[in-house]
Scaffold this motif. Sequence first.
Motif, PDB file in Angstrom:
ATOM      1  N   MET A   1      -4.820 -20.533  -7.244  1.00 15.02           N
ATOM      2  CA  MET A   1      -4.223 -20.985  -5.986  1.00 15.02           C
ATOM      3  C   MET A   1      -5.002 -20.336  -4.842  1.00 15.02           C
ATOM      4  SD  MET A   1      -0.251 -20.732  -4.675  1.00 15.02           S
ATOM      5  CE  MET A   1       0.321 -21.973  -5.808  1.00 15.02           C
ATOM      6  N   ASN A   2      -5.313 -21.147  -3.848  1.00 17.12           N
ATOM      7  CA  ASN A   2      -6.009 -20.635  -2.682  1.00 17.12           C
ATOM      8  C   ASN A   2      -5.054 -20.617  -1.483  1.00 17.12           C
ATOM      9  OD1 ASN A   2      -5.954 -23.275  -1.556  1.00 17.12           O
ATOM     10  ND2 ASN A   2      -7.854 -23.783  -2.609  1.00 17.12           N
ATOM     11  N   GLU A   3      -5.574 -20.210  -0.331  1.00 17.59           N
ATOM     12  CA  GLU A   3      -4.725 -20.076   0.853  1.00 17.59           C
ATOM     13  C   GLU A   3      -4.121 -21.417   1.288  1.00 17.59           C
ATOM     14  OE1 GLU A   3      -5.141 -18.388   5.376  1.00 17.59           O
ATOM     15  OE2 GLU A   3      -6.455 -17.569   3.831  1.00 17.59           O
ATOM     16  N   LYS A   4      -4.914 -22.466   1.208  1.00 20.85           N
ATOM     17  CA  LYS A   4      -4.417 -23.797   1.576  1.00 20.85           C
ATOM     18  C   LYS A   4      -3.274 -24.213   0.654  1.00 20.85           C
ATOM     19  CE  LYS A   4      -5.841 -28.597   1.966  1.00 20.85           C
ATOM     20  NZ  LYS A   4      -6.544 -29.578   1.179  1.00 20.85           N
ATOM     21  N   GLN A   5      -3.430 -23.969  -0.633  1.00 20.10           N
ATOM     22  CA  GLN A   5      -2.387 -24.321  -1.594  1.00 20.10           C
ATOM     23  C   GLN A   5      -1.151 -23.452  -1.424  1.00 20.10           C
ATOM     24  OE1 GLN A   5      -4.995 -23.833  -4.926  1.00 20.10           O
ATOM     25  NE2 GLN A   5      -5.025 -26.039  -5.331  1.00 20.10           N
ATOM     26  N   MET A   6      -1.346 -22.197  -1.052  1.00 20.39           N
ATOM     27  CA  MET A   6      -0.209 -21.314  -0.785  1.00 20.39           C
ATOM     28  C   MET A   6       0.605 -21.868   0.385  1.00 20.39           C
ATOM     29  SD  MET A   6      -0.210 -17.212  -0.091  1.00 20.39           S
ATOM     30  CE  MET A   6      -0.515 -17.166   1.651  1.00 20.39           C
ATOM     31  N   ARG A   7      -0.081 -22.312   1.413  1.00 17.51           N
ATOM     32  CA  ARG A   7       0.584 -22.904   2.574  1.00 17.51           C
ATOM     33  C   ARG A   7       1.294 -24.210   2.190  1.00 17.51           C
ATOM     34  NH1 ARG A   7       0.631 -21.443   7.513  1.00 17.51           N
ATOM     35  NH2 ARG A   7       1.064 -22.938   9.154  1.00 17.51           N
ATOM     36  N   GLU A   8       0.639 -24.989   1.334  1.00 20.23           N
ATOM     37  CA  GLU A   8       1.229 -26.241   0.854  1.00 20.23           C
ATOM     38  C   GLU A   8       2.513 -25.955   0.057  1.00 20.23           C
ATOM     39  OE1 GLU A   8      -0.115 -30.054  -1.904  1.00 20.23           O
ATOM     40  OE2 GLU A   8      -1.632 -28.634  -1.236  1.00 20.23           O
ATOM     41  N   LEU A   9       2.481 -24.926  -0.772  1.00 19.50           N
ATOM     42  CA  LEU A   9       3.661 -24.538  -1.527  1.00 19.50           C
ATOM     43  C   LEU A   9       4.796 -24.134  -0.586  1.00 19.50           C
ATOM     44  CD1 LEU A   9       5.234 -23.827  -4.091  1.00 19.50           C
ATOM     45  CD2 LEU A   9       4.057 -21.610  -4.091  1.00 19.50           C
TER      46      LEU A   9
END
Length: 127
Positions: A1-9
Amino acid sequence: MNEKQMRELASCLCEFLGYTLEQLELKGKKGDIAFARQKVMAFMHSKRQMYDILTETNIGNLFNRDHSTVNHAKKVVNNICEFDKEVLAAYEKFDVYGNRCIIDIELSRSITPIEEVSAEFNCKYSL
């Protein structure tokens, strides 16, 4: 998981609770918003062993908060769930939804669109 995906979550979890990520990022301690933020923080923190990026510091930064706020959020959610079975039942549904969000995010990352595969194949193997 990257920062963009963390934000998406985080956005996915916020939507389930009826808020936007931007609403939960704002400074403010209004009860419903604060508890929603705490639930999202607690859920994300519970997945830290699966994803190195989900540290207290990174989660706190996502909400414009300190890492200690994430630790406090986890304790608040655990304490309330321990004594209020309705909140526990609601959090369990939230947890299931959050796990589905993670699966959706992981699948969208790992599946390459067929057009890209086809174009790459044609470039490599055209005569």
